[in-house]
Write an enzyme that holds these catalytic residues in place. Structure first.
Site, PDB file in Angstrom:
ATOM      1  N   LYS A 177     -39.649  34.096 -46.077  1.00 23.22           N
ATOM      2  CA  LYS A 177     -38.283  33.943 -46.480  1.00 23.22           C
ATOM      3  C   LYS A 177     -38.310  32.399 -47.369  1.00 23.22           C
ATOM      4  O   LYS A 177     -38.736  31.580 -46.861  1.00 23.22           O
ATOM      5  CB  LYS A 177     -37.997  33.546 -45.044  1.00 23.22           C
ATOM      6  CG  LYS A 177     -36.033  33.677 -44.897  1.00 23.22           C
ATOM      7  CD  LYS A 177     -35.375  32.814 -45.737  1.00 23.22           C
ATOM      8  CE  LYS A 177     -35.640  31.343 -45.405  1.00 23.22           C
ATOM      9  NZ  LYS A 177     -34.785  30.629 -46.377  1.00 23.22           N
ATOM     10  N   GLU A 251     -45.748  22.853 -40.688  1.00 22.71           N
ATOM     11  CA  GLU A 251     -45.725  21.734 -41.252  1.00 22.71           C
ATOM     12  C   GLU A 251     -44.663  20.834 -41.807  1.00 22.71           C
ATOM     13  O   GLU A 251     -43.884  21.439 -42.440  1.00 22.71           O
ATOM     14  CB  GLU A 251     -46.640  22.153 -42.702  1.00 22.71           C
ATOM     15  CG  GLU A 251     -47.459  21.104 -43.382  1.00 22.71           C
ATOM     16  CD  GLU A 251     -46.602  20.445 -44.521  1.00 22.71           C
ATOM     17  OE1 GLU A 251     -46.200  19.035 -44.064  1.00 22.71           O
ATOM     18  OE2 GLU A 251     -46.244  20.940 -45.578  1.00 22.71           O
ATOM     19  N   CYS A 285     -43.293  15.859 -48.814  1.00 28.27           N
ATOM     20  CA  CYS A 285     -43.547  15.516 -47.238  1.00 28.27           C
ATOM     21  C   CYS A 285     -44.432  14.379 -47.227  1.00 28.27           C
ATOM     22  O   CYS A 285     -44.399  13.677 -46.123  1.00 28.27           O
ATOM     23  CB  CYS A 285     -43.750  16.632 -46.487  1.00 28.27           C
ATOM     24  SG  CYS A 285     -45.136  17.591 -46.999  1.00 28.27           S
ATOM     25  N   GLU A 385     -37.306   9.556 -42.828  1.00 25.50           N
ATOM     26  CA  GLU A 385     -38.030  10.382 -44.201  1.00 25.50           C
ATOM     27  C   GLU A 385     -36.571  10.424 -45.128  1.00 25.50           C
ATOM     28  O   GLU A 385     -35.717  11.005 -44.866  1.00 25.50           O
ATOM     29  CB  GLU A 385     -38.450  11.662 -44.023  1.00 25.50           C
ATOM     30  CG  GLU A 385     -39.057  12.393 -45.188  1.00 25.50           C
ATOM     31  CD  GLU A 385     -39.783  13.836 -44.853  1.00 25.50           C
ATOM     32  OE1 GLU A 385     -40.822  14.087 -45.603  1.00 25.50           O
ATOM     33  OE2 GLU A 385     -39.341  14.286 -44.033  1.00 25.50           O
TER      34      GLU A 385
END
Length: 478
Positions: A177, A251, A285, A385
């Site tokens: 996806k 992750e 990330c 973040e």
């Protein structure tokens, strides 16, 4: 303009179940890059049914590991032949600078795949593990089943193949996806799989939004979920997987700290942090966005980072000289701006940058690379973040203080240590609770393991550790 009007379902190009269309626009100037079908739940049903048949009845899981590796090697060669094309396409879709997408497709992805192939070749898939009282024991490694792989937009082919390649080598079937922002390169990837000689049903590729993603993740025909993305979405996926006892690997996000020890070569530090902290527009990330500096050299570190960031080339990501391109979407641009405004409101010292759009780039989703000093580790800009080119410099008193600050985070994905004493750098790295550390900016091989502690995820990717995520273990006593 690129136009796709079909989806790749079970190894066949088929008309979508609905008329939904994804428009992919350049974040540089908002021009239309292309269109693709928006996969709906009915398309997911078809893809899962094809994957289920291929796994339960088809040849792929029953081939020898070497036979599967041969197909993956063929795919890798076909993919490498189109590396420059894919690099340019991804840049046009998501604004990643061309220097980064070229490196990813020309070096990163082939090396990642080769490491998985080495791991598969070295693995004893049927292992005799002992004998007791005349009985022998066979430890067998089998594929986990039908895999739903859900990936983000920031490094789409790398993220996709970090999941697809080990899943295929293990004998799984996969539904990928892809994000709406990078729908075009996802279907271009399907073209390569179509050429590689996979049996029918083994791979499907569906670009779609969040609703279709959740439908796929919760589908009863899926045995395992492999996800890369935000921690918030990862928690939602983990809850769905927990309810159904599905295998899951996640992750997720990060807020990585780079510790600059007193004896570090600051010129080398700044050169390394340019890529580690700001590569791929810092929409990464594992970006080192918390810079920990000793009080004795604090202003020296701040000044050197200021110079580096003010010299960055910001602009058209298709220009090979550009280092920082635009944010991927308008909401991401606004998110980064809001954090810059928050940092000012929290009392941090804005050394360079700011919330204003860079001059001459008002037509795209650009932000100024921004550096904050006098940052306390309790500030939100030091804890959350941001996913954009915003760095904070936090002072520390001594080495133990630096380790404490680095570990004072809900995340544990990456980080670094900079020092003239490499052995001592390894000692400090051992004390940081993250899944990936670099000493003096060293790059790891893909034979290692990548993933996070704490809220940065569950499981690992790359090499033998990544391959193991797609394997079930069966013991047979004879």
């Amino acid at each position: 303009m690129i136009t796709y009007d079909k989806l790749y379902v079970g190894g066949q190009w088929v008309a979508p179940a609905t008329g939904g269309v994804l428009e992919v626009r350049s974040p540089h100037d908002l021009s239309l890059v292309g269109t693709a079908p928006h996969a709906a739940p009915a398309d997911v049903d078809a893809a899962v049914a094809a994957a289920r048949r291929a796994f339960d009845e088809g040849p792929w899981p029953r081939m020898s590991p070497q036979e599967r590796s041969t197909v993956v090697e063929r795919f890798s060669k076909l993919h490498a032949a189109r590396a420059e094309e894919f690099a340019a396409l991804v840049t046009s879709e998501n604004g990643s600078p061309l220097w980064f997408t070229r490196w990813t497709h020309q070096s990163g992805v082939p090396e990642q795949t080769d490491a998985y192939l080495r791991a598969a070749a070295a693995l004893d898939w049927d292992e005799q593990v002992g004998a007791v009282n005349g009985s022998s024991t066979l430890l067998r490694r089998e594929p986990v089943g039908v895999v739903a792989a859900v990936i983000p937009w920031n490094a789409p082919h790398q993220s996709a193949l970090a999941k697809l390649v080990p899943a295929l080598l293990a004998g799984c079937t996969v539904i990928l996806k892809a994000s709406p922002e990078t729908a075009l390169d996802a279907l271009a990837l399907a073209e390569v799989f179509d050429e590689s000689g996979l049996p029918e049903g083994v791979v499907s590729i569906l670009p779609a939004g969040r609703e279709t993603s959740e439908y796929l993740v919760a589908h009863p025909g899926v045995d395992k979920i492999a996800f890369t993305g935000s921690t918030a979405v990862g928690r939602r996926i983990a809850s769905i997987a927990g309810e159904q006892l599905k295998r899951v690997s996640l992750e997720l996000g990060g807020k990585s700290a780079s510790i600059i020890l007193e004896d570090a070569d600051l010129t080398a530090v700044v050169a390394g942090l340019k890529a580690l902290s700001l590569g791929n527009n810092a929409e990464n990330c594992v970006a080192h966005t918390r810079i920990l500096a000793p009080r004795s050299r604090y202003e020296e570190v701040v000044g050197a980072l200021k110079t580096m960031m003010e010299e960055l080339s910001v602009g058209d990501p298709a220009d090979p000289q550009t280092f920082i391109g635009p944010m991927v979407r308008a909401d991401q641009q606004q998110r980064v701006r809001s954090y810059i405004e928050l940092g000012i409101a929290e009392g941090a010292r804005m050394v360079t940058g700011g919330p204003e759009t860079p001059e001459g780039l008002e037509g795209g989703y650009y932000v100024r690379p921004t550096l904050f000093a006098d940052v306390d580790s309790d500030m939100r800009i030091a804890r959350e973040e941001i996913f954009g080119p915003v760095l904070v410099v936090i002072p520390f008193d001594d080495e133990d203080d630096a380790v404490r600050i680095a570990n004072d985070s809900e995340y544990g994905l990456g980080g670094g240590v900079w020092t003239a004493d490499r052995d001592h750098g390894v000692e400090v790295a051992r004390r940081i609770r993250t899944g990936w550390m670099t000493v003096n900016g060293a790059a790891p091989t893909y034979d290692g393991a990548f993933g996070g502690y704490k809220s940065s995820g569950i499981g690992r990717e790359f090499g033998a550790a990544g391959l193991a995520q797609y394997i079930e273990y069966k013991t047979i006593a004879v």
